[in-house]
Design a protein around this motif. Structure first.
Motif, PDB file in Angstrom:
ATOM      1  N   ASP A  77       0.897  -1.154   0.000  1.00 30.53           N
ATOM      2  CA  ASP A  77       0.000   0.000   0.000  1.00 30.53           C
ATOM      3  C   ASP A  77       0.937   1.205   0.000  1.00 30.53           C
ATOM      4  O   ASP A  77       1.419   1.642   1.044  1.00 30.53           O
ATOM      5  CB  ASP A  77      -0.904  -0.025   1.227  1.00 30.53           C
ATOM      6  CG  ASP A  77      -1.973   1.046   1.178  1.00 30.53           C
ATOM      7  OD1 ASP A  77      -1.894   1.908   0.283  1.00 30.53           O
ATOM      8  OD2 ASP A  77      -2.882   1.024   2.015  1.00 30.53           O
ATOM      9  N   SER A  85      -3.412  -5.332   6.190  1.00 34.08           N
ATOM     10  CA  SER A  85      -2.055  -5.722   6.536  1.00 34.08           C
ATOM     11  C   SER A  85      -2.076  -6.970   7.404  1.00 34.08           C
ATOM     12  O   SER A  85      -3.101  -7.389   7.928  1.00 34.08           O
ATOM     13  CB  SER A  85      -1.354  -4.583   7.289  1.00 34.08           C
ATOM     14  OG  SER A  85      -2.029  -4.319   8.492  1.00 34.08           O
ATOM     15  N   ALA A 112       2.076  -4.490   2.832  1.00 36.06           N
ATOM     16  CA  ALA A 112       0.932  -5.103   3.501  1.00 36.06           C
ATOM     17  C   ALA A 112       1.132  -6.602   3.651  1.00 36.06           C
ATOM     18  O   ALA A 112       0.666  -7.201   4.620  1.00 36.06           O
ATOM     19  CB  ALA A 112      -0.347  -4.812   2.718  1.00 36.06           C
TER      20      ALA A 112
END
Length: 584
Positions: free
Chosen positions: A187, A399, A194
């Motif tokens: 990201d 995540s 993530a």
């Protein structure tokens, strides 16, 4: 005539595609002296190129990679071994063919992007935001640049050299492969991965491409035994590829993946071989379709954006491959149709030249898909008609820490569900009763009796029993119709029993009268003769309609099984007769 000849392609060993294409131009990493350079070739200038042509010069070392701006066909970025990335603009009315005795004039960069400490190996524009560029370097970082400002805004730190990178369709996520054999999903505006997952186990380079607007990425690489592999990954849970790695072959060249979002096809072009195979993505699998085969090996391949293909010839994709480092050959993938009108099923709306947002908006966190264009308007020679995007962009990837924290939450107790009362289905009409077929034993005896009439008998007066020439037919078995109880107020006939011939099972013994709530077994009886059940009620008053139906069906299946055996024996006898006849 359709090729681009007299080209000097760079012989640098860096793993790159060497060529990039858009609907107007083709860029080629050039083998030049006195610093690095690359050439831009207009697609309409085919044939043998001049010995001296204008180059895009400015780098102090060899050019390793180039990439065209998806929203401006005259803007191109380049990365070099000198640690810098340059932005270039192709001049208006650019051509390679100059007038006699006129020296070609080289093109200079319009902007310089300095920030890496080592070579810039890859450059890639954002597919949704205007003038956002990603560059990977030998300093183990990927930098995100605001091209208009000329400064890096974000840095993604790796632990080894990045070998490949690819954007999601909405430009919010980035996936990379590196020499440490890891697949990282970023990201990018968080500047942290993530997900980090083990990729291909082989020591050679791996490549990655995002599958358009899907939440999937595809990778190519090598196994520990140096077999080429193809992997499909779910970006939400990239612990391992979906269905495992798919082995391709044992060729040593790197596989370059290219995705076509319109036809949902993945093209794989191998370095060092001349083949391009393509797969269709469906139901989270890659189904092999076909392969373009050539004896000319390729070092670099580029695919044209869909808005540049020839729709009047039903061309769905066009590739450009380098041959012998001296010329570039175009390869068209055409659907064989005799149609004189626009084919909407193979030309859905595609991304046009209008970005979804500016660079400043993207760095502030904006997301979105760029507007698409209707290719039918391009087919008719009109101005492209814009169509707002309808597909959902890939969702933001949670995540690993978020997933772990979510997994620690205790599940809430679900409300108890009330028990459902069973619903009785209305009884189906039972089939009409017919007299049971004769047993196989009876049929055999009847056939034997018919055959005995024609036997030659020496003594006609063999006994009193043989005085008549007529066959004595056995008295038919008397069958009693069961008497139903007088007080019968409710219809309790069971449902009709259905059986499948494809799944025979062992017969079940008939017990006491079966209640309608528990239907009899649905399997057919075995082919052996079935005696009458010994557990029938002693009194006929206790016999129900279900008992009779079960008995009839048992006998029917017995006859069917014996008939099949007779057919097999007949075939065996015929085969033996033919064998004996051939020998005689």
């Amino acid at each position: 005539e359709q090729c681009y000849d007299n080209i000097r392609i760079s012989k640098n060993a860096w793993d790159t595609n060497l060529v990039k294409a858009n609907p107007t131009y083709l860029s080629v990493n050039w083998e030049a002296s006195g610093g690095g350079a690359f050439a831009v070739i207009p697609l309409n200038e085919k044939g043998r190129l001049p010995d001296q042509l204008p180059l895009f010069r400015g780098h102090k070392a060899v050019v390793l990679d180039t990439d065209w701006n998806p929203f401006d066909d005259s803007l191109i970025a380049s990365g070099s071994d000198d640690g810098k990335a340059f932005i270039w603009r192709v001049p208006d009315d650019f051509t390679l063919r100059t007038e006699e005795k006129e020296e070609p004039r080289d093109v200079a960069p319009v902007k310089q992007l300095s920030g890496h400490s080592r070579k810039v190996g890859h450059v890639l524009f954002n597919p949704a935001a205007a003038n956002v560029l990603a560059t990977s370097s030998g300093d183990y970082t990927v930098k995100l640049w605001d091209v208009e400002a000329g400064s890096p805004r974000l840095t993604l730190k790796h632990t080894d050299i990045v070998q490949s990178l690819s954007w999601s369709a909405n430009g919010s996520l980035l996936v990379t492969t590196s020499r440490d054999k890891k697949l990282r999903l970023w990201d990018v505006r968080q500047e942290a991965p993530a997900h980090v997952a083990p990729g291909h186990a082989g020591a050679k380079n791996s490549r990655v491409t995002w599958l358009g607007e899907h939440d999937r990425v595809a990778t190519t690489g090598f196994s520990k035994m140096s077999d080429r592999q193809l992997g499909l990954w779910d970006i939400r849970d990239p612990k391992e590829p979906l269905g495992g790695f798919q082995m391709l072959d044992s060729i040593s060249g790197v596989c370059m993946p290219f995705w076509d979002d319109s036809t949902q096809c993945l093209y794989l072009a191998g370095k060092g071989d001349g083949n391009i195979r393509y797969f269709e993505y469906e139901h989270d699998k890659f189904e092999y379709l076909s392969e373009y085969k050539s004896g000319d090996p390729q070092r670099g391949v580029a695919f044209l954006p869909k808005r540049g293909v020839n729709m009047h010839e039903n061309e769905v994709m066009r590739a450009f491959k380098t041959v012998n480092d001296s010329y570039i050959e175009p390869i068209s993938f055409i659907v064989p149709r005799r149609a004189e009108v626009f084919q909407g099923d193979i030309y859905p709306p595609v991304v046009g030249t209008k970005p979804a947002m500016s660079a400043a908006e993207w760095f502030e966190g904006a997301e979105g898909l760029p507007a698409k264009i209707d290719l039918e308007s391009v087919y008719e020679g009109e101005e492209p008609t814009e169509i707002p995007p309808t597909s959902k962009p890939p969702s933001r990837v949670p995540s690993t820490s978020t997933l772990l924290s979510a997994s620690k939450k205790e599940p809430e107790p679900s409300p108890s569900k009330p028990e459902l009362e069973p619903i009785e289905e209305p009884p189906r009409p039972s089939p009409a009763l017919r007299s049971p077929p004769p047993l196989m034993k009876e049929q055999t005896s009847s056939i034997a009796a018919l055959a005995s009439k024609f036997d030659d008998k020496e003594d006609s007066s063999s006994g009193e029993d043989d005085t008549s020439s007529f066959e004595e037919v056995a008295k038919p078995v008397e069958r009693h119709r069961p008497r139903l109880p007088e007080k019968h107020t409710q219809n309790t006939e069971p449902e009709a029993i259905t059986r499948k011939l494809s799944s025979p099972i062992s017969p079940t013994k008939l017990a006491a009268p079966i209640s309608p709530s528990k239907p009899a077994s649905s399997g057919p009886p075995s082919s052996s003769s079935q005696p009458l059940p010994a557990s029938l009620p002693a009194s006929l008053d206790q016999i129900t309609l279900q008992d009779i139906k079960t008995l009839l069906e048992t006998q029917s299946w017995t006859i069917l099984g014996q008939s099949e055996k007779i057919a097999l024996l007949t075939e065996e006898v015929d085969r033996l007769k033919n064998t004996i006849g051939d020998r005689m």
